[in-house]
Design a protein around this motif. Structure first.
Motif, PDB file in Angstrom:
ATOM      1  N   TYR A 206      -5.017  -8.939   6.130  1.00 29.56           N
ATOM      2  CA  TYR A 206      -4.115  -9.224   5.020  1.00 29.56           C
ATOM      3  C   TYR A 206      -2.707  -8.705   5.297  1.00 29.56           C
ATOM      4  O   TYR A 206      -1.724  -9.281   4.839  1.00 29.56           O
ATOM      5  CB  TYR A 206      -4.658  -8.604   3.732  1.00 29.56           C
ATOM      6  N   GLU A 207      -2.601  -7.614   6.041  1.00 30.06           N
ATOM      7  CA  GLU A 207      -1.287  -7.063   6.360  1.00 30.06           C
ATOM      8  C   GLU A 207      -0.593  -7.844   7.465  1.00 30.06           C
ATOM      9  O   GLU A 207       0.633  -7.914   7.507  1.00 30.06           O
ATOM     10  CB  GLU A 207      -1.430  -5.595   6.768  1.00 30.06           C
ATOM     11  N   ARG A 208      -1.373  -8.440   8.381  1.00 31.27           N
ATOM     12  CA  ARG A 208      -0.780  -9.175   9.491  1.00 31.27           C
ATOM     13  C   ARG A 208      -0.476 -10.622   9.144  1.00 31.27           C
ATOM     14  O   ARG A 208       0.384 -11.233   9.757  1.00 31.27           O
ATOM     15  CB  ARG A 208      -1.728  -9.122  10.698  1.00 31.27           C
ATOM     16  N   CYS A 209      -1.185 -11.169   8.176  1.00 25.35           N
ATOM     17  CA  CYS A 209      -1.001 -12.572   7.831  1.00 25.35           C
ATOM     18  C   CYS A 209       0.223 -12.728   6.927  1.00 25.35           C
ATOM     19  O   CYS A 209       0.347 -12.054   5.900  1.00 25.35           O
ATOM     20  CB  CYS A 209      -2.244 -13.109   7.130  1.00 25.35           C
ATOM     21  N   ALA A 210       1.142 -13.623   7.325  1.00 28.87           N
ATOM     22  CA  ALA A 210       2.366 -13.826   6.542  1.00 28.87           C
ATOM     23  C   ALA A 210       2.076 -14.457   5.192  1.00 28.87           C
ATOM     24  O   ALA A 210       2.868 -14.318   4.252  1.00 28.87           O
ATOM     25  CB  ALA A 210       3.341 -14.699   7.334  1.00 28.87           C
ATOM     26  N   LEU A 211       0.939 -15.138   5.076  1.00 28.16           N
ATOM     27  CA  LEU A 211       0.601 -15.797   3.817  1.00 28.16           C
ATOM     28  C   LEU A 211       0.392 -14.789   2.696  1.00 28.16           C
ATOM     29  O   LEU A 211       0.645 -15.080   1.525  1.00 28.16           O
ATOM     30  CB  LEU A 211      -0.661 -16.644   4.010  1.00 28.16           C
ATOM     31  N   PHE A 212      -0.047 -13.568   3.056  1.00 28.62           N
ATOM     32  CA  PHE A 212      -0.350 -12.558   2.048  1.00 28.62           C
ATOM     33  C   PHE A 212       0.788 -11.562   1.851  1.00 28.62           C
ATOM     34  O   PHE A 212       0.631 -10.597   1.105  1.00 28.62           O
ATOM     35  CB  PHE A 212      -1.621 -11.793   2.438  1.00 28.62           C
ATOM     36  N   LYS A 213       1.920 -11.780   2.511  1.00 26.49           N
ATOM     37  CA  LYS A 213       3.048 -10.861   2.366  1.00 26.49           C
ATOM     38  C   LYS A 213       3.517 -10.723   0.918  1.00 26.49           C
ATOM     39  O   LYS A 213       3.818  -9.612   0.462  1.00 26.49           O
ATOM     40  CB  LYS A 213       4.204 -11.319   3.257  1.00 26.49           C
ATOM     41  N   PRO A 214       3.615 -11.827   0.150  1.00 22.28           N
ATOM     42  CA  PRO A 214       4.069 -11.661  -1.244  1.00 22.28           C
ATOM     43  C   PRO A 214       3.128 -10.837  -2.107  1.00 22.28           C
ATOM     44  O   PRO A 214       3.527 -10.362  -3.175  1.00 22.28           O
ATOM     45  CB  PRO A 214       4.157 -13.110  -1.751  1.00 22.28           C
ATOM     46  N   PHE A 215       1.881 -10.665  -1.655  1.00 23.82           N
ATOM     47  CA  PHE A 215       0.907  -9.940  -2.467  1.00 23.82           C
ATOM     48  C   PHE A 215       0.791  -8.469  -2.070  1.00 23.82           C
ATOM     49  O   PHE A 215       0.037  -7.730  -2.700  1.00 23.82           O
ATOM     50  CB  PHE A 215      -0.467 -10.605  -2.354  1.00 23.82           C
ATOM     51  N   GLN A 216       1.516  -8.048  -1.047  1.00 30.81           N
ATOM     52  CA  GLN A 216       1.460  -6.653  -0.636  1.00 30.81           C
ATOM     53  C   GLN A 216       2.206  -5.780  -1.643  1.00 30.81           C
ATOM     54  O   GLN A 216       3.281  -6.134  -2.115  1.00 30.81           O
ATOM     55  CB  GLN A 216       2.078  -6.477   0.756  1.00 30.81           C
ATOM     56  N   HIS A 217       1.623  -4.649  -1.973  1.00 33.48           N
ATOM     57  CA  HIS A 217       2.300  -3.735  -2.890  1.00 33.48           C
ATOM     58  C   HIS A 217       3.378  -2.964  -2.129  1.00 33.48           C
ATOM     59  O   HIS A 217       3.294  -2.772  -0.910  1.00 33.48           O
ATOM     60  CB  HIS A 217       1.302  -2.765  -3.522  1.00 33.48           C
ATOM     61  N   ASN A 218       4.394  -2.554  -2.843  1.00 34.21           N
ATOM     62  CA  ASN A 218       5.500  -1.798  -2.244  1.00 34.21           C
ATOM     63  C   ASN A 218       5.603  -0.411  -2.859  1.00 34.21           C
ATOM     64  O   ASN A 218       6.695   0.094  -3.109  1.00 34.21           O
ATOM     65  CB  ASN A 218       6.818  -2.557  -2.425  1.00 34.21           C
ATOM     66  N   ALA A 219       4.453   0.196  -3.112  1.00 37.43           N
ATOM     67  CA  ALA A 219       4.438   1.534  -3.697  1.00 37.43           C
ATOM     68  C   ALA A 219       4.959   2.550  -2.682  1.00 37.43           C
ATOM     69  O   ALA A 219       4.473   2.597  -1.549  1.00 37.43           O
ATOM     70  CB  ALA A 219       3.029   1.908  -4.134  1.00 37.43           C
ATOM     71  N   PRO A 220       5.946   3.360  -3.059  1.00 32.61           N
ATOM     72  CA  PRO A 220       6.498   4.346  -2.116  1.00 32.61           C
ATOM     73  C   PRO A 220       5.601   5.571  -1.989  1.00 32.61           C
ATOM     74  O   PRO A 220       4.569   5.687  -2.663  1.00 32.61           O
ATOM     75  CB  PRO A 220       7.844   4.703  -2.755  1.00 32.61           C
ATOM     76  N   ASN A 221       6.025   6.477  -1.129  1.00 30.68           N
ATOM     77  CA  ASN A 221       5.328   7.755  -0.926  1.00 30.68           C
ATOM     78  C   ASN A 221       3.864   7.540  -0.550  1.00 30.68           C
ATOM     79  O   ASN A 221       2.945   8.045  -1.205  1.00 30.68           O
ATOM     80  CB  ASN A 221       5.433   8.645  -2.172  1.00 30.68           C
ATOM     81  N   GLU A 222       3.649   6.757   0.490  1.00 31.90           N
ATOM     82  CA  GLU A 222       2.284   6.484   0.939  1.00 31.90           C
ATOM     83  C   GLU A 222       1.592   7.791   1.328  1.00 31.90           C
ATOM     84  O   GLU A 222       2.099   8.559   2.138  1.00 31.90           O
ATOM     85  CB  GLU A 222       2.313   5.544   2.139  1.00 31.90           C
ATOM     86  N   PRO A 223       0.430   8.080   0.745  1.00 29.89           N
ATOM     87  CA  PRO A 223      -0.269   9.329   1.087  1.00 29.89           C
ATOM     88  C   PRO A 223      -0.672   9.345   2.558  1.00 29.89           C
ATOM     89  O   PRO A 223      -1.114   8.326   3.099  1.00 29.89           O
ATOM     90  CB  PRO A 223      -1.502   9.305   0.171  1.00 29.89           C
ATOM     91  N   PRO A 224      -0.532  10.468   3.217  1.00 29.73           N
ATOM     92  CA  PRO A 224      -0.917  10.539   4.633  1.00 29.73           C
ATOM     93  C   PRO A 224      -2.431  10.511   4.794  1.00 29.73           C
ATOM     94  O   PRO A 224      -3.180  10.945   3.914  1.00 29.73           O
ATOM     95  CB  PRO A 224      -0.337  11.887   5.084  1.00 29.73           C
ATOM     96  N   ARG A 225      -2.861   9.988   5.916  1.00 27.40           N
ATOM     97  CA  ARG A 225      -4.290   9.985   6.241  1.00 27.40           C
ATOM     98  C   ARG A 225      -4.629  11.328   6.883  1.00 27.40           C
ATOM     99  O   ARG A 225      -4.156  11.642   7.976  1.00 27.40           O
ATOM    100  CB  ARG A 225      -4.624   8.821   7.168  1.00 27.40           C
ATOM    101  N   LEU A 226      -5.447  12.099   6.192  1.00 29.47           N
ATOM    102  CA  LEU A 226      -5.720  13.469   6.599  1.00 29.47           C
ATOM    103  C   LEU A 226      -7.051  13.585   7.318  1.00 29.47           C
ATOM    104  O   LEU A 226      -7.990  12.825   7.060  1.00 29.47           O
ATOM    105  CB  LEU A 226      -5.721  14.394   5.370  1.00 29.47           C
ATOM    106  N   ILE A 227      -7.112  14.545   8.218  1.00 26.78           N
ATOM    107  CA  ILE A 227      -8.368  14.942   8.845  1.00 26.78           C
ATOM    108  C   ILE A 227      -8.943  16.071   7.998  1.00 26.78           C
ATOM    109  O   ILE A 227      -8.321  17.121   7.842  1.00 26.78           O
ATOM    110  CB  ILE A 227      -8.140  15.405  10.291  1.00 26.78           C
ATOM    111  N   THR A 228     -10.109  15.871   7.434  1.00 21.09           N
ATOM    112  CA  THR A 228     -10.678  16.833   6.495  1.00 21.09           C
ATOM    113  C   THR A 228     -12.010  17.362   7.003  1.00 21.09           C
ATOM    114  O   THR A 228     -12.627  16.794   7.911  1.00 21.09           O
ATOM    115  CB  THR A 228     -10.889  16.183   5.115  1.00 21.09           C
ATOM    116  N   CYS A 229     -12.438  18.448   6.397  1.00 14.63           N
ATOM    117  CA  CYS A 229     -13.746  19.026   6.691  1.00 14.63           C
ATOM    118  C   CYS A 229     -14.261  19.694   5.424  1.00 14.63           C
ATOM    119  O   CYS A 229     -13.506  19.928   4.477  1.00 14.63           O
ATOM    120  CB  CYS A 229     -13.664  20.032   7.837  1.00 14.63           C
TER     121      CYS A 229
END
Length: 258
Positions: free
Chosen positions: A35-58
């Motif tokens: 969905y992120e690579r296909c240009a057809l779905f670009k208008p449907f992508q959200h533009n929410a700022p401050n994307e949470p980082p992907r954390l390594i957890t235990c």
């Protein structure tokens, strides 16, 4: 009445509840989805700022507290959702009266009208000024969700699931992710579900596509078109009533004059 959990109590219950804490930020780049690579779905992508980082957890261990604090700041070790989880666990399992009579937990106290309700406090206001919106990095997590998720104008966008998970926790995020991906009738990749009861009682594992027939039947009565059908029926009923009144008025007039 606000409830605060001290640091020592928080660490003790974090190990009991098997909460996960961050060890660091995941630096490996994840492959973009279709969905992120296909240009057809670009208008449907959200533009929410401050994307949470992907954390390594235990899983949190009290014996390794020094190691955790060496990698993460003390205030960032536990999320707000985890603090709420610990506070609710304490409130839900504390005896306030006779144990044999089941006087345990905040839920029982609410049922007995000792307290009216109990809920976690939100982080600051959800509204923001125009100056704050010009600097998205300054928006709080609640403000980001309000402007980029909980609005009618965002119904065509994909949900910011990472933001929802960061603010509400995994259970709520999984619920909305489940609503966004209805794979009930997927027979090619069957999803195996857990039994409804213990296997010793005769319950067995089952597949999600077994509910496909019920899903299709319910869709006949619960889908997007029912909203427009309801509006049409209300409008048609109103016009029919007015037309009947207008048609019956001359007859009523003649009956009264004669």
């Amino acid at each position: 009445l606000k409830v605060h959990v001290p640091w020592e109590v928080l660490c003790s219950y974090a190990e009991e509840l098997k909460l996960r804490v961050p060890l660091g930020v995941q630096k490996t780049e994840t492959r973009a989805s279709f969905y992120e690579r296909c240009a057809l779905f670009k208008p449907f992508q959200h533009n929410a700022p401050n994307e949470p980082p992907r954390l390594i957890t235990c899983q949190f261990r009290l014996a390794n507290l020094t190691t955790y604090l060496g990698r993460t700041a003390k205030n960032d070790l536990f999320t707000t959702t985890q603090r709420h989880q610990v506070a609710y666990h304490i409130l839900a399992s504390t005896c306030y009266g006779d144990f044999e009579m089941g006087q345990i937990g905040i839920d029982r106290m609410i049922e007995e009208s000792i307290y009216a309700t109990a809920y976690p406090v939100n982080e600051g206001p959800y509204e923001s000024t125009a100056a704050e919106r010009k600097n998205p990095a300054a928006l709080s997590r609640r403000q980001v969700l309000y402007h980029h998720w909980a609005r009618w104008s965002c119904w065509t966008k994909f949900q910011p699931l990472d933001h929802i998970r960061e603010y509400y926790g995994e259970s709520i995020a999984l619920y909305f992710a489940w609503l966004g991906r209805r794979e009930v009738c997927n027979h090619r990749n069957p999803i195996r579900m857990c039994p409804f009861c213990d296997e010793n009682l005769g319950c067995d594992y089952w597949y999600l596509h077994n509910l496909c027939v019920f899903r299709q039947v319910s869709y006949l009565f619960d889908h997007e078109g029912t909203v427009f059908f309801s509006v049409f029926m209300v409008t048609w009923g109103e016009f029919s009533t007015e037309k009947s009144v207008i048609a019956c008025f001359p007859m009523f007039y003649l009956a009264t004059t004669t």
